[in-house]
Each structure stands twice: as structure tokens, then as C-alpha cells.
Design a protein around this motif. Structure first.
Motif, PDB file in Angstrom:
ATOM      1  N   ASN A   1      36.287  49.579  25.555  1.00 21.59           N
ATOM      2  CA  ASN A   1      36.346  48.148  25.215  1.00 21.59           C
ATOM      3  C   ASN A   1      35.197  47.772  24.284  1.00 21.59           C
ATOM      4  O   ASN A   1      35.397  47.085  23.277  1.00 21.59           O
TER       5      ASN A   1
ATOM      6  N   TYR B   1      35.930  46.279  20.729  1.00 14.19           N
ATOM      7  CA  TYR B   1      35.716  44.870  20.389  1.00 14.19           C
ATOM      8  C   TYR B   1      34.374  44.641  19.683  1.00 14.19           C
ATOM      9  O   TYR B   1      33.813  43.573  19.743  1.00 14.19           O
TER      10      TYR B   1
ATOM     11  N   ARG C   1      44.047  38.839  27.798  1.00 13.46           N
ATOM     12  CA  ARG C   1      43.521  39.305  26.503  1.00 13.46           C
ATOM     13  C   ARG C   1      43.088  38.060  25.739  1.00 13.46           C
ATOM     14  O   ARG C   1      43.803  37.066  25.732  1.00 13.46           O
ATOM     15  N   ALA C   2      41.918  38.101  25.127  1.00 14.43           N
ATOM     16  CA  ALA C   2      41.415  36.910  24.435  1.00 14.43           C
ATOM     17  C   ALA C   2      42.347  36.531  23.270  1.00 14.43           C
ATOM     18  O   ALA C   2      43.015  37.389  22.700  1.00 14.43           O
TER      19      ALA C   2
ATOM     20  N   LEU D   1      40.329  45.920  32.858  1.00 13.03           N
ATOM     21  CA  LEU D   1      39.209  45.328  33.595  1.00 13.03           C
ATOM     22  C   LEU D   1      39.594  44.994  35.051  1.00 13.03           C
ATOM     23  O   LEU D   1      38.771  45.105  35.950  1.00 13.03           O
TER      24      LEU D   1
HETATM   25  P1  ADP Z   1      42.487  45.519  27.092  1.00 11.20           P
HETATM   26  O1  ADP Z   1      41.223  46.026  26.561  1.00 11.20           O
HETATM   27  O2  ADP Z   1      43.512  46.565  27.262  1.00 11.20           O
HETATM   28  O3  ADP Z   1      42.974  44.310  26.384  1.00 11.20           O
HETATM   29  P2  ADP Z   1      40.896  44.896  29.348  1.00 11.20           P
HETATM   30  O4  ADP Z   1      41.287  44.418  30.741  1.00 11.20           O
HETATM   31  O5  ADP Z   1      40.071  46.097  29.308  1.00 11.20           O
HETATM   32  O6  ADP Z   1      42.242  45.017  28.585  1.00 11.20           O
HETATM   33  O7  ADP Z   1      40.161  43.716  28.673  1.00 11.20           O
HETATM   34  C1  ADP Z   1      40.668  42.405  28.746  1.00 11.20           C
HETATM   35  C2  ADP Z   1      40.190  41.539  27.626  1.00 11.20           C
HETATM   36  O8  ADP Z   1      38.818  41.225  27.789  1.00 11.20           O
HETATM   37  C3  ADP Z   1      40.260  42.143  26.283  1.00 11.20           C
HETATM   38  O9  ADP Z   1      41.547  42.006  25.743  1.00 11.20           O
HETATM   39  C4  ADP Z   1      39.237  41.346  25.544  1.00 11.20           C
HETATM   40  O10 ADP Z   1      39.777  40.096  25.142  1.00 11.20           O
HETATM   41  C5  ADP Z   1      38.187  41.089  26.589  1.00 11.20           C
HETATM   42  N1  ADP Z   1      37.094  42.115  26.488  1.00 11.20           N
HETATM   43  C6  ADP Z   1      36.931  43.201  27.243  1.00 11.20           C
HETATM   44  N2  ADP Z   1      35.813  43.880  26.931  1.00 11.20           N
HETATM   45  C7  ADP Z   1      35.245  43.192  25.926  1.00 11.20           C
HETATM   46  C8  ADP Z   1      34.058  43.349  25.160  1.00 11.20           C
HETATM   47  N3  ADP Z   1      33.225  44.383  25.361  1.00 11.20           N
HETATM   48  N4  ADP Z   1      33.768  42.428  24.221  1.00 11.20           N
HETATM   49  C9  ADP Z   1      34.585  41.377  24.014  1.00 11.20           C
HETATM   50  N5  ADP Z   1      35.709  41.170  24.674  1.00 11.20           N
HETATM   51  C10 ADP Z   1      36.063  42.059  25.633  1.00 11.20           C
END
Ligand code: ADP
Length: 607
Positions: A505, A509, A551-552, A567
Motif C-alpha cells: 500500500n 499510494y 477505497r479513497a 486493511l
Molecule cells: P486496497 O489497497 O486494495 O485498495 P486496502 O484495504 O489495503 O485496499 O486499502 C484501503 C484503502 O486505504 C486504499 O484504497 C487507500 O485509499 C487507503 N490506503 C491504504 N494505505 C494507504 C497509504 N499508505 N496511503 C494512502 N492511502 C492508503
């Protein structure tokens, strides 16, 4: 597989019944206990009321006896000292007019009081001088010819022995006429006091025959509305007022010796004859009793005689002359009280049990149904994942064969397309794995090994795995492991999955800058933190970042691949290890995810 689902689909009625019993029985037990407490409480209250009522009735009865007999004594003393009587005693010559005055005085007294069967003056020889008979409400002055000598009757002898102001009281018995018990029965108590002339010479006695029926009526009236049966006993336990008229006055008859309270209620009599007052229950019912003393300090009593001209049997002391006022509530009446309350409680109880039955059945059914649906869902997910994974593996395998050139040369365009196929197959596979994990977590079937795990090693291998990915993106990947080993108890595969997810992640990101993974010991805990200089998150997103499928709404995020499940799986995994996962982030600056896990006991040391 299909069979498994079908088996699950068949509602297991045995399970429903078991669940119903598990819900229903404790509830019924609880309701039974609560209602029993209320029921016995009510029975006790009802009993207390009745007990208090009986005690109250007893006290009233005592007061009536003391009042009635007390006023008789004062009547007697007033009559013995009256002027007309003194004139009779003082005048030896012309006695006739004085006697007339005295007789008419007795007559009006009899008429007014209505409770004296006879009012008499007897001279020192025991001869009746004046006698007024009540005659059932039509008082008569008895003519001289009908006056008799009572010299031999015990009441004359006893009374004549007394001093001034002393009173004789006879036992409560039946009137005797010409040696026979008078019919209809006439309960009687005789009161006598000596009369003195102006020289202090004892000259005779005044006798009042008190009609005991009045007293008995007064007492009966108290008990008309009571559940108790009222009885009046003499000190030997003979009934003056009994449960049946034929039991009464036993001591007046030759064959009446066994007609006593003691004979009918032996156990109760022991208690009543020995005690002054009390309330108790035995097999014959509930008894309340009082002892009423009829003699006050100055009064004398003879035990009297049931034969008309017998001398009295003995002279009794004040404390010996008493009556026992008794009330009895029969066992049937007592049972009736609890029966009546039971009749009120039972329908409520039945209704509650029925309601509990219905709701327990409903709950049991719903819970089994829910379990069944959950089972179906998880069976379906497992089945679907399995069925999807098999062709995917095959697609992936063939794509790679072609890409490796095993089936001949391919053009640049073909390679490009095959790589897209291969990439998407991997994504699909990852998604299937995530979905399977989520299902396992949800259904509680996620297994976790508990073995010694060195977190510093896991961090090392994760860094190795993601080094190339970071380099490709032009990111700096830093590692800062302060201690080694960092031992905890857990499942190394699951923990690797968590840290890989966090690291991927961070790289995914972050557009530029660096990604850092550090590990250290904090007190009794191990801490692994993954920091980046990436997109960061808004405070709102931070609150829901661990929710499933989040997801953002960011365009950069949307361009990347991801399921939004990573997550949530990470959080569940860390929590199963009794740890915690926290996030700090600032939009546009970067994020820090920190995993805290309890150290293995032997590995605890301060950093
Ligand atoms: P995925 O990565 O498959 O979308 P995750 O559950 O791992 O699913 O993450 C959920 C969401 O949290 C991501 O889609 C992102 O929007 C946000 N996110 C996770 N890790 C980060 C990070 N290190 N920096 C910014 N946003 C993050």
C-alpha cells in the motif's frame, strides 16, 4: 460440493429443538422462581393480615369481658351501699315500707341494666329478703311467700365470709333450678358482697346473677366477619362457647367429662393451658388465644358446685380463676387462602410460560435459520472461489507458456496482450484470496498458528520482496530494525501477509519520496511501523480505512488496482494476535501504519 450445500439447506429440526430447550428452560426457571417468590410473599402477607386480625379480635374480646364483668362488680358495690338497704337494716319496727322501697329500687335497676337474672338481698341467716327476677325482660318483685333460704348454697357461705368491699365471683356455669340445670340453658356468673349496718355489723349479702349469654353474644359479634371460630373455655378446658352447642358446659353434666377442648385438640390445649397468650399453628389449624382473669385483687371466688346444695369444692386464688378466649382457623380455611392466591397466580404463570414458549421457539428458529444461511454463504464462497481458481490457474499457466516462447515466436503486440491477460489473472487470483480470507474471518473459521515468530526476519523478507517494486517507482525503501530477534507468538504466514499488504500500500499510494519500515520493542510490545511520503488521507477516510471494500475517492487511488479488503484483513489478523493496528496520516504529506503486538514473554526487553 453441491451435496454439502444441499445438506446445509435441509433445516435441522433437531438443532432447533435443542436450541429451543436451551433458551426456553432457563427462562421458564427464572419466571417460575420470580412468580414463586411473589406467590409465597402474597401468601405470607395474607397470613399476616389474618394473624393480626385474630390478635385484634382477641384483644377486643378481652376488653369486652373486662368491661362487662367490671361494671357488674361496680353495680354490686353500689347496690350494697345504697341508702334504701341501710334503712332496711336499721329499722326493726316498720320494715314494710323500707322493703318496698328497696324492692322497687332493685326492680328499676333490673329493668335498666337488663343483664341480671336475679338481684337479691339475703339476710345473715341466708334467707332471701328481697328478690327481683328479670323474667325475660319483665322484672318481677317476688312475693314473700316465694322467698327461700339459701343458707346452704355455696355462694351464700362464701360471700358471707368476706369483709367490706370484697366481692365473690362464682364460676361461669349454668343456672340450676330445683336441683336441675335450667332449660333453656341459662349461663350465669354470680357476684356477691356482704352488707354491713351502721354499727359495722355484717347483716347479709347482696347477690347479682349476671346473665352470661350477654357476654357470649357480645363476643360472638366480634367474630361474625372473622375467618376464625371463636371459643370460650374455662380453666379446665370445658367449653362455655364451643364449635358445637352439644359440646358446651360439659362440666355441668355427669357424663360430660370428656367434652373438653383438650379432648378435641390435644396438642393445642397443651400450649393454650400452659401459656398466657399466643398464636400458633398445628395440624388442627391456627390458634390464637388469651387468658382472661375474672378476679381482681379484692374479689374472691369459689369453684362452686354443680349440685344445687353442695358446699363449694374449694376456694380459689385470684390467679386460678380465668377463662381462655380462643380462636381457631381450620386447616381447610388456611388452605383456601393459598388456594385462592394460587388460582390468581396460575393463569398468569400459564400465560407467561406460553409466551416464553412462543418467543423461545421463534428465537431458536431464527437463530438456526441465520446459522444455516451463514453456512450456505460460506459454503458458496468456498465453492465459487475453488471453481474460479481452477480455470484461472490454467489461463495463467498457458499465458506464461506462450510468453516464455514455448509454443513459438510471438509478436510484440501479442506479448503485450498476453502480459495484460497474465496481470489481470493475478489480480483476480489476489481478489479471490482476499474474499476467501474475509469469509473465513467472518465465519470464525480463520485458523491462526501459535508459534514463535521473529518479526525482524519477516520485515527483512518483506523488504526483499518489495525492493524491486519500489525501485521501479523510483522510491527509496528504507529499513530500520533496532533489535533482533523480536520474538512474538503467532502465525508467520499471516503476519507476512499483513506487513506485505501495508508495504505494498505504502509503495502503491506514494508518487515520490521514500517508504520506511521500522521495527522495535516498546516495553512489553513489539512495534512495526510502515511510513510513506505518499498521498496521505483525510481525517474522515482515516476513520473508515479499516472497513471492508473502502477505497479513497482519489483519482490516483482509483487508477491503481485493489479490492479494498487488505486493511480489514490486516486488522482482523492483528487483533487475533491480541495486538492493535493504528494509523496516522495527513492528506498530501504521507501515512504511518503502526502494528503493536505483545512480545513473547522470554523476549521482553527495553529498547
Ligand atoms: P486496497 O489497497 O486494495 O485498495 P486496502 O484495504 O489495503 O485496499 O486499502 C484501503 C484503502 O486505504 C486504499 O484504497 C487507500 O485509499 C487507503 N490506503 C491504504 N494505505 C494507504 C497509504 N499508505 N496511503 C494512502 N492511502 C492508503
Amino acid at each position: 460440493m453441491n451435496n454439502r450445500i444441499e445438506r446445509t439447506l435441509q433445516a435441522d429440526s433437531g438443532t432447533t429443538i435443542r436450541r429451543f430447550i436451551i433458551i426456553f428452560l432457563p427462562l421458564v426457571a427464572l419466571v417460575s422462581i420470580v412468580l414463586a417468590v411473589f406467590y409465597y410473599g402474597d401468601v405470607r402477607t395474607e397470613r399476616n393480615i389474618i394473624e393480626a386480625e385474630e390478635i385484634h379480635n382477641m384483644d377486643l374480646g378481652m376488653a369486652i369481658i373486662v368491661r362487662d364483668l367490671g361494671s357488674t362488680v361496680s353495680d354490686l358495690l353500689v347496690l350494697s351501699e345504697q341508702h334504701e338497704l341501710q334503712r332496711v337494716l336499721g329499722d326493726d319496727g316498720e320494715r314494710r315500707s323500707e322493703l318496698r322501697d328497696l324492692s322497687s329500687n332493685f326492680l328499676s335497676f333490673s329493668l335498666r341494666k337488663r343483664v341480671y337474672d336475679q338481684i337479691r338481698f339475703l339476710d345473715e341467716t341466708g334467707m332471701e329478703v328481697v328478690r327481683v327476677n328479670y323474667n325475660d325482660g319483665h322484672p318481677l318483685i317476688m312475693p314473700e311467700a316465694q322467698l327461700e333460704s339459701k343458707a346452704k348454697r355455696y355462694y351464700f357461705e362464701e360471700t358471707f365470709l368476706l369483709g367490706r368491699g370484697e366481692v365473690f365471683v362464682s364460676p361461669f356455669d349454668l343456672n340450676i333450678e330445683r336441683g336441675e340445670v335450667e332449660k333453656p340453658l341459662k349461663p350465669m356468673v354470680r357476684f356477691g358482697t356482704p352488707v354491713f349496718d351502721s354499727f359495722g355489723e355484717k347483716r347479709g349479702i347482696v347477690v347479682l346473677n349476671y346473665l352470661g349469654a350477654n357476654l357470649i353474644h357480645d363476643l360472638e359479634r366480634i367474630f361474625t366477619d372473622s375467618v376464625g371460630q371463636f371459643m370460650l373455655l374455662n380453666h379446665d378446658g370445658f367449653w362455655i362457647k364451643g364449635l358445637k352447642p352439644e359440646d358446651e358446659w360439659g362440666f355441668m353434666y355427669e357424663d360430660g367429662d370428656n367434652r373438653t377442648f383438650g379432648n378435641a385438640f390435644g396438642e393445642a390445649w397443651q400450649e393454650i393451658s400452659a401459656g398466657e397468650a399466643g398464636q400458633f399453628q398445628d395440624i388442627d389449624g391456627m390458634f390464637t388465644f388469651r387468658t382472661v382473669y375474672l378476679l381482681l385483687g379484692d374479689q374472691r371466688l369459689s369453684s362452686g358446685s354443680d349440685k344445687a346444695f353442695h358446699p363449694s369444692a374449694a376456694q380459689l386464688q385470684t390467679g386460678d380463676y380465668y377463662l381462655k378466649l380462643v380462636s381457631r382457623i381450620s386447616p381447610d380455611v388456611l388452605k383456601g387462602i393459598s388456594g385462592k392466591l394460587l388460582a390468581q397466580f396460575l393463569p398468569i404463570y400459564a400465560l407467561m410460560v406460553a409466551l416464553l414458549g412462543f418467543s423461545s421457539w421463534f428465537l431458536a428458529h431464527a437463530s438456526v435459520e441465520r446459522k444455516r444461511i451463514e453456512q450456505m454463504k460460506s459454503d458458496f464462497v468456498a465453492l465459487a472461489s475453488h471453481e474460479l481458481r481452477t480455470p484461472l490457474t490454467s489461463i495463467q499457466g498457458y499465458a506464461e507458456l506462450i510468453l516464455d516462447g514455448d509454443v513459438g515466436e510471438i509478436s510484440r503486440e501479442q506479448r503485450e496482450f498476453l502480459e495484460i491477460i497474465s496481470q489481470n489473472t493475478r489480480r483476480l487470483e489476489a481478489l479471490i484470496n482476499d474474499v476467501l480470507d474475509v469469509e473465513k474471518i467472518e465465519s470464525g473459521r480463520m485458523t491462526m498458528k501459535r508459534e514463535k515468530v521473529d518479526l525482524s526476519q519477516i520485515v527483512d523478507s518483506c523488504v526483499n520482496t518489495f525492493k524491486v517494486m519500489a525501485e521501479n517507482k523510483g522510491l527509496q525503501l528504507e529499513k530500520d530494525v533496532k533489535t533482533s530477534p523480536i520474538n512474538i507468538l503467532g502465525d508467520s504466514d499471516r503476519l507476512s501477509q499483513v506487513f506485505s499488504n501495508l508495504l505494498s500500500n505504502a509503495i502503491k499510494y506514494t508518487k515520490e519520496g521514500r517508504v520506511k519500515i521500522s521495527a522495535c520493542i516498546k516495553g512489553e510490545f513489539a512495534s512495526v511501523a510502515i511510513e510513506d511520503t505518499g498521498l496521505g488521507m483525510s481525517p474522515e477516510d482515516m476513520k473508515i480505512v479499516f472497513s471492508r471494500f473502502f477505497r479513497a475517492e482519489d483519482s490516483y487511488v482509483r487508477k491503481t488496482t485493489g479490492s479494498g479488503l487488505g486493511l480489514s484483513i490486516a486488522k482482523a489478523t492483528i487483533e487475533r494476535h491480541n495486538g492493535d493496528i493504528k494509523v496516522e496520516s495527513k492528506l498530501g504529506t504521507g501515512s504511518k501504519f503502526e502494528v503493536i503486538l505483545p512480545l513473547l514473554k522470554e523476549a521482553k526487553k527495553v529498547d
